[in-house]
Design a protein around this motif. Structure first.
Motif, short mmCIF file in Angstrom:
data_model
loop_
_atom_site.label_atom_id
_atom_site.label_comp_id
_atom_site.label_asym_id
_atom_site.label_seq_id
_atom_site.Cartn_x
_atom_site.Cartn_y
_atom_site.Cartn_z
N PHE A 69 10.36 8.03 10.99
CA PHE A 69 9.57 7.86 9.77
C PHE A 69 8.15 8.39 9.96
O PHE A 69 7.59 9.05 9.09
CB PHE A 69 9.55 6.38 9.40
N PHE A 70 7.57 8.10 11.13
CA PHE A 70 6.22 8.57 11.41
C PHE A 70 6.15 10.10 11.50
O PHE A 70 5.26 10.73 10.91
CB PHE A 70 5.70 7.97 12.72
N VAL A 71 7.07 10.70 12.24
CA VAL A 71 7.02 12.14 12.45
C VAL A 71 7.26 12.89 11.14
O VAL A 71 6.58 13.88 10.84
CB VAL A 71 8.04 12.57 13.53
N VAL A 72 8.22 12.43 10.35
CA VAL A 72 8.50 13.07 9.06
C VAL A 72 7.29 12.97 8.13
O VAL A 72 7.04 13.88 7.32
CB VAL A 72 9.74 12.44 8.41
N ASN A 73 6.54 11.88 8.26
CA ASN A 73 5.37 11.66 7.39
C ASN A 73 4.06 11.80 8.16
O ASN A 73 3.09 11.10 7.86
CB ASN A 73 5.46 10.25 6.77
N ARG B 244 0.04 11.30 7.19
CA ARG B 244 -0.02 10.52 5.95
C ARG B 244 -0.26 9.05 6.28
O ARG B 244 0.29 8.54 7.26
CB ARG B 244 1.28 10.65 5.15
N LEU B 245 -1.05 8.39 5.46
CA LEU B 245 -1.27 6.97 5.64
C LEU B 245 -0.03 6.20 5.18
O LEU B 245 0.42 6.35 4.05
CB LEU B 245 -2.49 6.51 4.84
N LEU B 246 0.52 5.40 6.09
CA LEU B 246 1.70 4.60 5.79
C LEU B 246 1.32 3.14 5.85
O LEU B 246 0.89 2.65 6.88
CB LEU B 246 2.82 4.89 6.78
N THR B 247 1.44 2.44 4.74
CA THR B 247 1.11 1.03 4.71
C THR B 247 2.15 0.23 5.48
O THR B 247 3.29 0.67 5.69
CB THR B 247 1.04 0.50 3.28
N VAL C 206 -4.62 -2.00 6.62
CA VAL C 206 -3.86 -1.16 5.69
C VAL C 206 -2.50 -0.78 6.28
O VAL C 206 -1.46 -1.08 5.72
CB VAL C 206 -4.65 0.12 5.31
N GLY C 207 -2.51 -0.07 7.42
CA GLY C 207 -1.27 0.40 7.98
C GLY C 207 -1.50 1.32 9.14
O GLY C 207 -2.34 1.06 10.01
N TYR C 208 -0.78 2.47 9.14
CA TYR C 208 -0.83 3.37 10.28
C TYR C 208 -0.80 4.82 9.80
O TYR C 208 -0.33 5.14 8.72
CB TYR C 208 0.37 3.13 11.20
N LYS C 209 -1.30 5.69 10.69
CA LYS C 209 -1.22 7.13 10.45
C LYS C 209 -0.78 7.77 11.76
O LYS C 209 -1.30 7.47 12.83
CB LYS C 209 -2.57 7.69 10.00
N PHE C 210 0.19 8.68 11.66
CA PHE C 210 0.72 9.37 12.83
C PHE C 210 0.22 10.80 12.82
O PHE C 210 0.42 11.52 11.84
CB PHE C 210 2.25 9.34 12.81
N GLY C 211 -0.43 11.21 13.91
CA GLY C 211 -0.91 12.59 13.97
C GLY C 211 -1.85 12.79 15.14
O GLY C 211 -2.04 11.90 15.98
N GLU C 212 -2.41 13.99 15.22
CA GLU C 212 -3.34 14.32 16.32
C GLU C 212 -4.54 13.41 16.27
O GLU C 212 -5.05 13.11 15.19
CB GLU C 212 -3.77 15.78 16.20
#
Length: 224
Positions: free
Chosen positions: A160-164, A167-170, A218-224
């Motif tokens: 889910f993280f890699v596909v998104n 993007r901010l994911l709540t 809020v949530g999480y963000k996956f990325g550099e």
């Protein structure tokens, strides 16, 4: 993968649900137009399986609504009708595929995977992000080309993280993605934390970086 099946034949509806869940997907159902409409405008789905003839409306109208609202989901029409006019109309309003009843569930599954690969993986069988490689068909994750052993929930989270990515994911979105309809029965999202902690440990063990960034309250963000 998160799937919504819109079908008024309860036996077929349950057969599809059980088959798709056995393949490792989250599969929700709606047996009429009203409940289907409420779900597609509130919850995100990767794939919609839509019957044309519903007791209180048309599946084609649901597809039109999905496209008007720019909801990004793959769409497969399933119908007892084999009329060329219905097929043409379905494709013209935005369906990705059309399957005539009766059909084999294995064929439906293959078509779902093909649509998902086109949409998410650009036709590939895997997705890559730096040292992370995911093979969704086999539910495999590699860090620096080494396979890591993940639970079903851990795999769903990293996928889910890699596909998104970026993007901010709540927390609500993550929980809803993992548990589907069952999330309505909880009043807390704290159960996410142990899964995230275990996932981070396993990735770090194989030399992977921690790309999961917490966004306070809020949530999480996956990325550099």
């Amino acid at each position: 993968m998160k799937i919504l099946v819109i079908e008024d034949n309860i036996e077929l509806l349950q057969d599809i649900k059980h088959f798709m869940e056995a393949q490792g997907n989250i599969c929700e159902v709606a047996h009429d137009y009203k409940s289907a409409f409420m779900k597609v405008v509130i919850f995100p789905y990767d794939i919609l399986i839509v019957d044309i003839t519903l007791p209180d409306g048309s599946g084609l109208d649901i597809i039109k609504e999905v496209k008007q609202k720019n909801i990004d989901a793959g769409i497969i029409i399933i119908s007892a009708k084999n009329a060329i006019g219905d097929k043409i109309q379905g494709f013209e309003i935005g369906a990705d595929d059309y399957l005539t009843k009766p059909f084999y569930l294995a064929e439906l599954n293959a078509r779902i995977k093909a649509i998902y690969r086109r949409k998410v993986y650009k036709g590939s069988n895997e997705i890559n992000f730096n040292e992370i490689k995911i093979k969704p068909d086999n539910y495999e994750v590699f860090i620096n080309d080494k396979p890591i052993n993940l639970t079903k929930k851990e795999f769903s989270i990293i996928h889910f993280f890699v596909v998104n990515k970026n993007r901010l994911l709540t927390k609500e979105a993550i929980a809803e993605h993992l548990w589907g309809d069952h999330i309505e029965m909880t009043d807390s999202f704290n159960f996410i934390y142990p899964h995230l902690a275990n996932l981070r440990k396993k990735i770090a063990k194989f030399g992977g970086k921690d790309y999961i960034k917490s966004i306070y309250n809020v949530g999480y963000k996956f990325g550099e």
